[in-house]
Write a protein that holds these residues in place. Structure first.
Motif, short mmCIF file in Angstrom:
data_model
loop_
_atom_site.label_atom_id
_atom_site.label_comp_id
_atom_site.label_asym_id
_atom_site.label_seq_id
_atom_site.Cartn_x
_atom_site.Cartn_y
_atom_site.Cartn_z
N UNK A 74 -2.92 14.34 8.23
CA UNK A 74 -3.74 13.25 7.73
C UNK A 74 -2.83 12.21 7.08
N UNK A 75 -3.03 10.96 7.44
CA UNK A 75 -2.33 9.87 6.76
C UNK A 75 -3.33 9.22 5.81
N UNK A 76 -2.95 9.09 4.55
CA UNK A 76 -3.85 8.49 3.56
C UNK A 76 -3.25 7.16 3.11
N UNK A 77 -4.08 6.10 3.17
CA UNK A 77 -3.65 4.75 2.79
C UNK A 77 -4.35 4.36 1.50
N UNK A 78 -3.59 3.94 0.49
CA UNK A 78 -4.20 3.54 -0.78
C UNK A 78 -3.70 2.15 -1.16
N UNK A 79 -4.66 1.28 -1.51
CA UNK A 79 -4.34 -0.07 -1.97
C UNK A 79 -5.04 -0.31 -3.30
N UNK A 80 -4.43 -1.13 -4.14
CA UNK A 80 -5.15 -1.56 -5.33
C UNK A 80 -6.17 -2.58 -4.89
N UNK A 81 -7.36 -2.63 -5.55
CA UNK A 81 -8.33 -3.64 -5.12
C UNK A 81 -7.82 -4.99 -5.63
N UNK A 82 -8.19 -6.11 -4.95
CA UNK A 82 -7.64 -7.42 -5.31
C UNK A 82 -7.83 -7.74 -6.80
N UNK A 83 -8.91 -7.23 -7.40
CA UNK A 83 -9.17 -7.59 -8.80
C UNK A 83 -8.46 -6.67 -9.79
N UNK A 84 -7.96 -5.50 -9.32
CA UNK A 84 -7.43 -4.53 -10.28
C UNK A 84 -5.99 -4.81 -10.68
N UNK A 85 -5.29 -5.70 -9.91
CA UNK A 85 -3.87 -5.93 -10.18
C UNK A 85 -3.09 -4.65 -9.99
N UNK A 86 -3.48 -3.83 -9.02
CA UNK A 86 -2.98 -2.48 -8.71
C UNK A 86 -3.52 -1.50 -9.72
N UNK B 112 0.82 -1.22 0.00
CA UNK B 112 0.00 0.00 0.00
C UNK B 112 0.86 1.27 0.00
N UNK B 113 0.22 2.32 -0.48
CA UNK B 113 0.82 3.66 -0.45
C UNK B 113 0.39 4.34 0.84
N UNK B 114 1.34 4.97 1.54
CA UNK B 114 1.00 5.75 2.73
C UNK B 114 1.44 7.20 2.45
N UNK B 115 0.48 8.06 2.19
CA UNK B 115 0.79 9.46 1.85
C UNK B 115 0.57 10.33 3.08
N UNK B 116 1.60 11.08 3.45
CA UNK B 116 1.52 11.96 4.63
C UNK B 116 1.04 13.33 4.18
N UNK B 117 -0.13 13.71 4.67
CA UNK B 117 -0.75 14.95 4.21
C UNK B 117 -1.01 15.89 5.38
N UNK B 118 -1.35 17.13 5.04
CA UNK B 118 -1.66 18.14 6.06
C UNK B 118 -3.11 18.03 6.52
N UNK B 119 -3.65 19.12 7.05
CA UNK B 119 -4.98 19.06 7.65
C UNK B 119 -6.13 19.01 6.65
N UNK B 120 -5.94 19.50 5.44
CA UNK B 120 -7.10 19.60 4.54
C UNK B 120 -7.00 18.60 3.39
#
Ligand SMILES: C[S@@+](CC[C@H](N)C(=O)[O-])C[C@H]1O[C@@H](n2cnc3c(N)ncnc32)[C@H](O)[C@@H]1O
Length: 221
Positions: free
Chosen positions: A209-221, A169-177
């Motif tokens: 804000x920490x944002x977590x992004x994953x590819x869905x199992x079917x998308x192959x990322x 997964x991607x972990x993107x470190x973001x600000x308040x908005x």
């Protein structure tokens, strides 16, 4: 009080608030790294922050705030690490884990290579490359790509997703908005699974804000 003593005080205080525990050796390495960063900051144009409190909070504690959210095992990549944030701090906090620090610019990479040698860090890869432009990074290799202050989520996901393992997964470190950015991202990439966590930094109370992004199992990322 010296710079290192002041940074150490803020670090100890902030670690308690974050609920993160480090060994004295790890805390010492973080203070040494921040002292090197301060020393080389001006000649190499690494960071504008000089105040010990700000360095401790915005660099060290902000970086440490992601550690509990990282996978326990497997390689981690810091994309656009700049002066080693958050990657260098993660490496010190997770000495057994393989950590890669990548940045397009030469000066921060030279600094980080030097600092890793001074601190005696093992199993760390420090690479100058522009991710996405014929970079030499292995595809499908990383359990997590973490990134702070590099780009908006769509580009970040385009750069990070080919590098991630299927379950990574991607972990993107973001600000308040980050709300609007997350919403727009989900519309553009409906096949991804997105989660986020909001929190405040110790001592200053700045919102993050920490944002977590994953590819869905079917998308192959
Ligand atoms: C604003 S700095 C942030 C540095 C660090 N992550 C921090 O939070 O202090 C953005 C960094 O991302 C790097 N960068 C931007 N796009 C990149 C890419 N495609 N590949 C590698 N590095 C990149 C830049 O060279 C720069 O050092």
């Amino acid at each position: 009080m010296s710079f290192a003593e002041e940074v150490q005080q803020y670090l100890e205080k902030g670690l308690k608030e974050l609920g993160v525990s480090l060994t004295p050796e790890q805390a010492g390495k973080i203070v040494s790294f921040l002292s090197l960063l301060r020393e080389f900051s001006e000649p190499l144009g690494l960071t504008a922050i000089k105040d010990p409190k700000e360095i401790a909070v915005k660099h060290a504690l902000d970086s440490l705030s992601v550690v509990r959210h990282l996978p326990d095992k497997g390689p981690i990549l810091d994309l656009g690490t700049g002066a080693g944030l958050p990657g260098m701090i993660i490496k010190i906090a997770r000495p057994e884990q393989e950590v890669w620090l990548v940045d397009a610019r030469k000066k921060p990479i030279s600094f980080l290579t030097y600092a890793a040698g001074v601190l005696g860090l093992k199993d760390i890869r420090i690479i100058q490359a522009t991710v996405g432009r014929k970079d030499p990074l292995p595809r499908g290799y990383f359990n997590c790509v973490v990134s702070r202050a590099v780009s908006e989520l769509p580009l970040l996901w385009e750069l990070a997703s080919p590098l991630l393992k299927r379950e990574g997964f991607l972990l993107a470190m973001k600000g308040p908005r980050a709300g609007e950015e997350i919403e727009a991202f989900e519309k553009k990439f409906p096949e991804t699974i997105v989660d986020f966590k909001e929190f405040t930094l110790p001592i200053t109370g700045d919102r993050r804000t920490l944002v977590f992004v994953k590819g869905s199992p079917s998308s192959g990322n």
